[in-house]
Scaffold this motif. Structure first.
Motif, PDB file in Angstrom:
ATOM      1  N   ASP A 125      30.385  -6.215 -45.894  1.00  0.00           N
ATOM      2  CA  ASP A 125      31.682  -6.093 -46.617  1.00  0.00           C
ATOM      3  C   ASP A 125      31.480  -5.820 -47.948  1.00  0.00           C
ATOM      4  N   THR A 135      33.851  -1.061 -40.103  1.00  0.00           N
ATOM      5  CA  THR A 135      33.538  -2.390 -39.560  1.00  0.00           C
ATOM      6  C   THR A 135      32.225  -2.422 -39.010  1.00  0.00           C
ATOM      7  N   CYS A 136      31.798  -3.750 -38.935  1.00  0.00           N
ATOM      8  CA  CYS A 136      30.206  -4.049 -38.781  1.00  0.00           C
ATOM      9  C   CYS A 136      29.637  -3.537 -37.651  1.00  0.00           C
ATOM     10  N   ILE A 174      34.004  -4.413 -32.870  1.00  0.00           N
ATOM     11  CA  ILE A 174      33.660  -5.775 -33.536  1.00  0.00           C
ATOM     12  C   ILE A 174      33.764  -6.435 -32.341  1.00  0.00           C
ATOM     13  N   LYS A 216      22.393 -11.330 -40.352  1.00  0.00           N
ATOM     14  CA  LYS A 216      23.423 -10.989 -39.294  1.00  0.00           C
ATOM     15  C   LYS A 216      22.979  -9.819 -38.384  1.00  0.00           C
ATOM     16  N   HIS A 263      25.058  -9.412 -34.845  1.00  0.00           N
ATOM     17  CA  HIS A 263      26.599  -8.927 -34.542  1.00  0.00           C
ATOM     18  C   HIS A 263      26.586  -7.799 -33.741  1.00  0.00           C
ATOM     19  N   THR A 267      29.098 -13.224 -36.576  1.00  0.00           N
ATOM     20  CA  THR A 267      29.595 -13.219 -38.043  1.00  0.00           C
ATOM     21  C   THR A 267      29.583 -14.638 -38.480  1.00  0.00           C
ATOM     22  N   ARG A 285      32.391 -16.615 -36.813  1.00  0.00           N
ATOM     23  CA  ARG A 285      32.279 -16.645 -35.139  1.00  0.00           C
ATOM     24  C   ARG A 285      31.275 -17.807 -34.770  1.00  0.00           C
ATOM     25  N   HIS A 295      45.014 -15.749 -41.215  1.00  0.00           N
ATOM     26  CA  HIS A 295      45.248 -15.164 -39.998  1.00  0.00           C
ATOM     27  C   HIS A 295      43.987 -15.252 -39.120  1.00  0.00           C
ATOM     28  N   HIS A 324      41.121 -17.073 -36.865  1.00  0.00           N
ATOM     29  CA  HIS A 324      40.230 -18.413 -37.572  1.00  0.00           C
ATOM     30  C   HIS A 324      41.040 -19.678 -37.394  1.00  0.00           C
ATOM     31  N   ILE A 348      36.386 -18.534 -35.327  1.00  0.00           N
ATOM     32  CA  ILE A 348      36.948 -17.496 -34.277  1.00  0.00           C
ATOM     33  C   ILE A 348      36.091 -17.999 -33.046  1.00  0.00           C
ATOM     34  N   HIS A 358      31.204 -11.484 -46.614  1.00  0.00           N
ATOM     35  CA  HIS A 358      32.106 -11.454 -45.580  1.00  0.00           C
ATOM     36  C   HIS A 358      32.653 -13.115 -45.341  1.00  0.00           C
ATOM     37  N   VAL A 359      33.753 -13.344 -45.054  1.00  0.00           N
ATOM     38  CA  VAL A 359      34.430 -14.404 -44.895  1.00  0.00           C
ATOM     39  C   VAL A 359      33.768 -15.334 -43.722  1.00  0.00           C
ATOM     40  N   ASP A 389      27.707  -2.620 -44.599  1.00  0.00           N
ATOM     41  CA  ASP A 389      27.878  -2.087 -43.445  1.00  0.00           C
ATOM     42  C   ASP A 389      29.513  -1.493 -43.286  1.00  0.00           C
ATOM     43  N   ASP A 433      40.395 -11.569 -45.805  1.00  0.00           N
ATOM     44  CA  ASP A 433      40.231 -11.240 -44.363  1.00  0.00           C
ATOM     45  C   ASP A 433      40.243 -12.482 -43.288  1.00  0.00           C
ATOM     46  N   TYR A 465      38.154  -1.394 -42.519  1.00  0.00           N
ATOM     47  CA  TYR A 465      39.173  -1.153 -41.255  1.00  0.00           C
ATOM     48  C   TYR A 465      39.609   0.195 -41.673  1.00  0.00           C
TER      49      TYR A 465
HETATM   50  C1  NG6 Z   1      37.997  -9.497 -37.570  1.00  0.00           C
HETATM   51  C2  NG6 Z   1      38.430 -10.800 -38.183  1.00  0.00           C
HETATM   52  C3  NG6 Z   1      37.627 -10.734 -39.542  1.00  0.00           C
HETATM   53  C4  NG6 Z   1      36.367 -10.250 -39.503  1.00  0.00           C
HETATM   54  C5  NG6 Z   1      36.162  -9.215 -38.601  1.00  0.00           C
HETATM   55  C6  NG6 Z   1      34.796  -8.561 -38.459  1.00  0.00           C
HETATM   56  C7  NG6 Z   1      40.690 -11.852 -37.395  1.00  0.00           C
HETATM   57  C8  NG6 Z   1      41.746 -11.834 -37.644  1.00  0.00           C
HETATM   58  N1  NG6 Z   1      40.035 -11.086 -38.462  1.00  0.00           N
HETATM   59  O1  NG6 Z   1      38.900  -9.502 -36.231  1.00  0.00           O
HETATM   60  O2  NG6 Z   1      37.774 -11.935 -40.213  1.00  0.00           O
HETATM   61  O3  NG6 Z   1      35.739 -11.245 -38.968  1.00  0.00           O
HETATM   62  O4  NG6 Z   1      36.853  -9.140 -37.572  1.00  0.00           O
HETATM   63  O5  NG6 Z   1      34.267  -8.204 -39.750  1.00  0.00           O
HETATM   64  O6  NG6 Z   1      39.791 -12.405 -36.710  1.00  0.00           O
HETATM   65  S1  NG6 Z   1      32.962  -7.370 -39.608  1.00  0.00           S
HETATM   66  O7  NG6 Z   1      32.576  -7.125 -40.951  1.00  0.00           O
HETATM   67  O8  NG6 Z   1      31.902  -8.073 -38.820  1.00  0.00           O
HETATM   68  O9  NG6 Z   1      33.128  -6.012 -38.954  1.00  0.00           O
END
Ligand code: NG6
Ligand code: CA
Length: 519
Positions: A45, A83-84, A105, A137, A139, A171, A174, A221, A223, A234, A282-283, A334, A341, A365
């Protein structure tokens, strides 16, 4: 000084030549493999404007700049997706992610997305003598579904080409919140087995909804499932207490693994390939206390400074080991940036004048440029001349480009050999590219981008990002209008038609997935 008779010297030389040529011993000792080590430093991100060398934001990243200013800095470099998972799928398989319906995802319990018979970059590098590793990571799914986290988890990275893996499954937000090394959860106590479920909680386990008093970070939102280290995640997880990672130590943890790997493999006879996939920004953004508060931009800025420091330390290790001149390094992300987020972490409030997306519209996104236009750098000390390149390059192209570099004849339908552009010898990139965002696709060709009409919100409210959805076709000239403000679809119907035809041509019948098998 004694004068040498030139005639005698010539005679001696001729004699020496014959003696050497006629001897039974090999004329030259076999040289160790001269192929370069290859490292991908892949952030999660990180936006185009987040790297200060791109001069499009206010945050300072001196170590990333060292690579960007000492190598080729691409201004038209793309992740394959906004997305990742799809981007990672593309970088490792050299295949457009939209060819695989499952490249979305993934939850932490998803099965391995890459077919074990599919060609991958680490596989082709292994075939020509590389030792290969992934640290960070993943994923991309693990196992075949219904993974038992207490047994060896397979298939995974080690079954698609990596000799060594030390990863997190999905992630940082998760579950399962554990490290997995070569298929085994690290530090797992067999008396405290791990269970993971993405649909329902385990009885009696606290969640963000039932026990908000346990939270040290609040969710905005999503999480709101299991709580680990005070952070709601998640998915639901039970057990595995001794194996749980420490969030604030994650950057140091992966750095130590990456350093140990290059120290061990760097001076062996084999070249190495390391996919070093950092988790920042990333969060949940959890800077080590050394970095907390350092950016003045809240945790998002702090973890980018942390990532930058980590990269600096990693480069020092390559240098100390005498490896920098023989290591080709790529730095990229990525997908594009996002502020909120899913957690309240001041990313929006403390942003100040910083512009993570640089001059581009949208973000993570999004079909707009900021979704996929990312920092993209190729660095090779002494081999690549510093410079800026406007060549259109994408992460999908790394597979065929690196194959060409190492003398492999492997390639895929979608991946183009752009090694001359990556080495800075040419400004010629690919002509066209179909980018992906949340399973929607758009076409970049030349200076133009065409986004077909899509349903869906113009702005995704939770993350406050413009998604690129519109009932109308969109057509932008990125050279004149990098911020995608002037839709030229109506005023330039010929160009629009040309773009639509090319788009349909490349996408073809999506259900036909072109897979190149290993010989
Ligand atoms: C989304 C998550 C977001 C992040 C993303 C994956 C929610 C609401 N949001 O679904 O926080 O985890 O997925 O990010 O759950 S990525 O960089 O791995 O694609
Ligand atoms: Ca990402």
């Amino acid at each position: 000084m004694k004068k040498t008779n030139p005639f005698a010297w010539l005679l001696c030389s001729i004699a020496a030549f014959f003696i050497l040529s006629c001897s039974q011993a090999p004329v030259q000792e076999e040289k160790p493999d001269q192929k370069p080590n290859i490292v991908f430093i892949y952030l999660d991100d990180l936006g185009y404007g987040d790297v200060s060398a791109y001069q499009a934001g206010t945050l300072q990243t001196p170590n990333m700049d060292r690579l960007a200013n000492g190598g080729v800095r691409f201004t038209n470099g793309y992740a394959s997706s906004a997305t990742c998972t799809p981007s990672r799928y593309a970088i490792l398989t050299g295949t457009y992610p939209w060819r695989n319906q499952n490249a979305k995802i993934l939850p932490g319990t998803a099965p391995l997305l890459i077919d074990t018979t599919q060609l991958t970059l680490p596989k082709l590098l292994k075939e020509v003598g590389y030792h290969t590793a992934v640290v960070g990571k993943w994923h991309l799914g693990l196992g075949l579904g219904n993974v038992d986290w207490n047994q060896e988890i397979s298939p995974g990275p080690n079954q698609v080409g990596f000799d060594y893996s030390h990863i997190m499954a999905a992630t940082q937000d998760r579950v399962p919140t554990v490290y997995i090394e070569n298929g085994n959860v690290v530090n797992l106590d067999p008396n405290d087995p791990i269970q993971v479920d993405y649909d329902q909680n385990f009885e009696g386990e606290p969640t963000a909804l039932t026990n908000p008093e346990l939270l040290t970070m609040k969710w905005h939102h999503g999480h709101n499932n299991s709580i680990v280290n005070g952070i709601p995640r998640i998915g639901f997880m039970k057990g595995g207490h001794s194996a749980k990672w420490s969030d604030v130590d994650m950057a140091d943890h992966f750095l130590a693994k990456a350093q140990a790997y290059v120290r061990e493999k760097g001076n062996s006879d084999k070249p190495f390939f390391l996919f070093y996939a950092l988790q920042q920004p990333h969060v949940p953004r959890t800077p080590h206390p050394r970095f907390a508060g350092k950016s003045g931009m809240g945790p998002r800025g702090d973890v980018i400074l942390e990532a930058d420091w980590v990269i600096g330390e990693f480069l020092k290790t390559l240098e100390d080991e005498g490896l920098l001149e023989n290591t080709l390094i790529f730095l990229s992300s990525d997908n594009g940036p996002v502020l909120n987020d899913g957690y309240f972490d001041d990313a929006v409030e403390k942003l100040g004048d910083h512009t993570p997306a640089g001059p581009f519209r949208g973000g993570k996104y999004s079909l707009f440029e900021a979704g996929t236009r990312v920092p993209f750098v190729a660095y090779w000390k002494g081999k690549i001349q510093p410079g800026v390149s406007t060549a259109l390059v994408t992460q999908i192209d790394l597979l065929s480009s690196l194959a060409a570099l190492v003398g492999s004849d492997k390639k895929t339908l979608d991946s183009q050999n752009l090694m001359n552009a990556f080495l800075g010898n040419s400004q010629q990139g690919r002509d066209a590219f179909v980018l992906e965002a949340y399973t929607k696709t758009a076409l970049r060709s030349g200076d133009w981008v065409m986004i077909p009409p899509y349903p869906g919100p113009a702005i995704e409210k939770n993350v406050n990002i413009e998604m690129g959805n519109s009932p109308e076709y969109q057509l932008y000239n990125l050279r004149e209008d990098p911020g995608q403000q002037n839709n030229l679809a109506e005023s330039n119907p010929d160009k629009l038609q040309e773009m639509i035809s090319l788009f349909e041509n490349i996408r073809g019948d999506n259900s036909k997935i072109e897979q190149v098998e290993l010989k």
